[in-house]
Design an enzyme around this catalytic site. Structure first.
Site, PDB file in Angstrom:
ATOM      1  N   ASN A  86       0.855  -1.184   0.000  1.00 10.69           N
ATOM      2  CA  ASN A  86       0.000   0.000   0.000  1.00 10.69           C
ATOM      3  C   ASN A  86       0.895   1.239   0.000  1.00 10.69           C
ATOM      4  O   ASN A  86       1.505   1.562   1.012  1.00 10.69           O
ATOM      5  CB  ASN A  86      -0.883  -0.012   1.269  1.00 10.69           C
ATOM      6  N   TRP A  87       0.944   1.908  -1.146  1.00 10.54           N
ATOM      7  CA  TRP A  87       1.847   3.058  -1.274  1.00 10.54           C
ATOM      8  C   TRP A  87       1.323   4.302  -0.556  1.00 10.54           C
ATOM      9  O   TRP A  87       2.020   5.299  -0.473  1.00 10.54           O
ATOM     10  CB  TRP A  87       2.036   3.401  -2.736  1.00 10.54           C
ATOM     11  N   LYS A  88       0.066   4.265  -0.123  1.00 11.54           N
ATOM     12  CA  LYS A  88      -0.563   5.467   0.462  1.00 11.54           C
ATOM     13  C   LYS A  88      -0.401   6.632  -0.529  1.00 11.54           C
ATOM     14  O   LYS A  88      -0.483   6.400  -1.729  1.00 11.54           O
ATOM     15  CB  LYS A  88       0.041   5.775   1.833  1.00 11.54           C
ATOM     16  N   HIS A 120      -9.240   0.828   5.514  1.00 11.96           N
ATOM     17  CA  HIS A 120      -7.897   1.050   6.072  1.00 11.96           C
ATOM     18  C   HIS A 120      -8.020   1.985   7.269  1.00 11.96           C
ATOM     19  O   HIS A 120      -8.831   2.908   7.273  1.00 11.96           O
ATOM     20  CB  HIS A 120      -6.982   1.654   5.000  1.00 11.96           C
ATOM     21  N   GLU A 130      -6.337   4.408   8.261  1.00  9.47           N
ATOM     22  CA  GLU A 130      -6.192   5.847   7.986  1.00  9.47           C
ATOM     23  C   GLU A 130      -7.503   6.418   7.439  1.00  9.47           C
ATOM     24  O   GLU A 130      -7.838   7.577   7.691  1.00  9.47           O
ATOM     25  CB  GLU A 130      -5.014   6.080   7.024  1.00  9.47           C
ATOM     26  N   GLU A 162      -4.700  -5.267  10.768  1.00  4.96           N
ATOM     27  CA  GLU A 162      -3.703  -4.219  10.911  1.00  4.96           C
ATOM     28  C   GLU A 162      -3.929  -3.483  12.227  1.00  4.96           C
ATOM     29  O   GLU A 162      -4.746  -2.547  12.276  1.00  4.96           O
ATOM     30  CB  GLU A 162      -3.808  -3.230   9.757  1.00  4.96           C
ATOM     31  N   GLY A 218       2.774   2.392  10.585  1.00  2.00           N
ATOM     32  CA  GLY A 218       3.645   3.545  10.390  1.00  2.00           C
ATOM     33  C   GLY A 218       4.383   3.970  11.647  1.00  2.00           C
ATOM     34  O   GLY A 218       4.944   5.065  11.699  1.00  2.00           O
ATOM     35  N   SER A 247       3.934  -2.051  10.118  1.00  2.00           N
ATOM     36  CA  SER A 247       5.401  -1.956  10.196  1.00  2.00           C
ATOM     37  C   SER A 247       6.112  -3.237   9.760  1.00  2.00           C
ATOM     38  O   SER A 247       7.100  -3.647  10.374  1.00  2.00           O
ATOM     39  CB  SER A 247       5.833  -1.525  11.604  1.00  2.00           C
ATOM     40  N   GLY A 301       2.978  -1.131   4.165  1.00  2.00           N
ATOM     41  CA  GLY A 301       2.836   0.282   3.841  1.00  2.00           C
ATOM     42  C   GLY A 301       4.185   0.876   3.458  1.00  2.00           C
ATOM     43  O   GLY A 301       4.682   0.680   2.353  1.00  2.00           O
ATOM     44  N   GLY A 302       4.799   1.568   4.422  1.00  2.00           N
ATOM     45  CA  GLY A 302       6.038   2.314   4.166  1.00  2.00           C
ATOM     46  C   GLY A 302       7.103   1.528   3.414  1.00  2.00           C
ATOM     47  O   GLY A 302       7.739   2.058   2.487  1.00  2.00           O
TER      48      GLY A 302
HETATM   49  C1  PEP Z   1      -0.493   0.107   5.867  1.00  2.00           C
HETATM   50  O1  PEP Z   1      -0.551   1.251   5.451  1.00  2.00           O
HETATM   51  O2  PEP Z   1      -1.370  -0.695   5.545  1.00  2.00           O
HETATM   52  C2  PEP Z   1       0.622  -0.268   6.736  1.00  2.00           C
HETATM   53  C3  PEP Z   1       0.602  -1.461   7.283  1.00  2.00           C
HETATM   54  O3  PEP Z   1       1.610   0.649   6.918  1.00  2.00           O
HETATM   55  P1  PEP Z   1       3.084   0.402   7.528  1.00  2.00           P
HETATM   56  O4  PEP Z   1       3.617  -0.867   6.913  1.00  2.00           O
HETATM   57  O5  PEP Z   1       3.874   1.608   7.106  1.00  2.00           O
HETATM   58  O6  PEP Z   1       2.936   0.283   8.996  1.00  2.00           O
END
Ligand code: PEP
Length: 249
Positions: free
Chosen positions: A12-14, A99, A101, A169, A175, A211, A232-233
Site C-alpha cells: 500500500n503506497w498510500k 484502512h 487511515e 492491521e 507507520g 510496520s 505500507g512504508g
Molecule cells: C499500511 O498502510 O497498511 C501499513 C501497514 O503501513 P506500515 O507498513 O507503514 O505500517
C-alpha cells in the site's frame, strides 16, 4: 470469484508515487522481482498512478494492481471520489476498504466499510477488508471485540464472503515502527479464522499489516494463520518490497 493464491504480498503506497515515479518504481522492481507463480503480489498505487502502473507492468501479469479507496456508489455527483467500477477500468483487480487511515482521518464508519465492500464485490473486484484495534482498545483488553465487530459488520452485509481478503492491521503498529509480535499476530488471525469459519469461509486469506519490513517478513509469514502481508512504508521502495516478496517465495 477465485481466492488469490497465498502468500499474498501486498504493498500500500498510500499517498506516494505520482505517475512518473510509478514508472521508475516498476522498472526497478520488475528487475528485482523475478516471475513467480504460487504467490500473489499486489501493489496499491494512488488512483492517479494506476494507468502508469498498468502500462509499466506490460505483460507481467504476475503482479496485480489495486486501488486504495473507492466510493460505494458506481457513479454520480460525488466530487473527488472514484468508484470501484472506474478503478477496475484503470487496471485495479483489488480494492482496500476500511484502512485505519480512512477510518481515523476520514471518519469512515463500519457501515461505510460494509457498503464499500459490497460495491467492490459488485464491480467484480476483490476487497481487502482492513480491521484492527487501537492501542487504547488493546490496553483495555477489547482488541478481539473490536476486530470481531468490524469484520462482523462486513460479513453481515455481503452475500458471499468467499470473495474477500481480510487484513489485520493493529492501528498502533501502522507507520510507527512497532510490529505486533508474531505470537500476537497469530492469536488475532486465529480468532479471525474462527469467525470466518463459523460462516463457512475458513479459506479467506488473512493478511497481517503494521510496520512489516524486510527483517520481520519471514517470521510473520511463518505463523500458521498469516496468509500474507500488507506492507505500507516499506513497499514504497522497490528494493525493500522485492525483498519482502522474496520472503514469501
Ligand atoms: C499500511 O498502510 O497498511 C501499513 C501497514 O503501513 P506500515 O507498513 O507503514 O505500517
Amino acid at each position: 470469484m477465485t481466492t488469490p493464491p497465498t502468500p499474498v504480498l501486498a504493498g500500500n503506497w498510500k499517498m506516494n508515487h505520482d505517475p512518473a515515479s510509478t514508472r521508475v518504481f516498476f522498472e526497478r522492481f520488475l528487475r528485482l522481482h523475478g516471475l513467480r507463480t504460487g504467490a500473489t503480489v499486489i501493489v496499491f498505487p494512488p488512483a492517479i498512478s494506476l494507468e502508469a502502473a498498468r502500462s509499466a507492468l506490460g505483460e507481467r501479469r504476475d503482479v496485480q494492481l489495486g486501488v486504495q479507496n473507492v466510493h460505494w456508489e458506481s457513479s454520480g455527483a460525488f466530487t473527488g471520489e472514484i468508484s470501484a467500477h472506474m478503478a477496475g477500468g484503470a487496471g485495479a483487480r483489488y480494492a482496500l476498504v476500511g484502512h485505519s487511515e480512512r477510518r481515523q482521518l476520514f471518519s469512515e464508519a463500519d457501515a461505510d466499510v460494509a457498503r464499500k465492500t459490497c460495491a467492490v464485490l459488485t464491480a467484480g473486484l476483490i476487497p481487502v477488508v482492513c480491521v484492527g484495534e487501537t492501542l487504547e482498545d488493546r490496553r483495555a483488553g477489547r482488541a478481539n471485540d473490536v476486530v470481531t465487530r468490524q469484520l462482523g459488520r462486513v460479513l453481515d452485509a455481503v452475500r458471499d464472503a468467499s470473495g474477500i481478503v481480510v487484513a489485520y492491521e493493529p492501528v498502533w503498529a501502522i507507520g510507527t515502527g512497532e510490529t505486533a509480535s508474531p505470537e500476537d499476530a497469530q492469536a488475532m488471525h486465529d480468532s479471525i479464522r474462527t469467525q470466518l469459519a463459523s460462516g463457512g469461509k475458513a479459506t479467506v486469506p488473512i493478511l497481517y499489516g503494521g510496520s512489516v519490513k524486510p527483517e520481520n517478513a519471514a517470521t510473520l509469514l511463518a505463523q500458521p494463520d498469516v496468509d500474507g502481508l500488507l506492507v505500507g512504508g516499506a513497499s514504497v521502495d522497490p528494493q525493500s518490497f522485492a525483498t519482502i516478496c522474496a520472503a514469501g517465495a
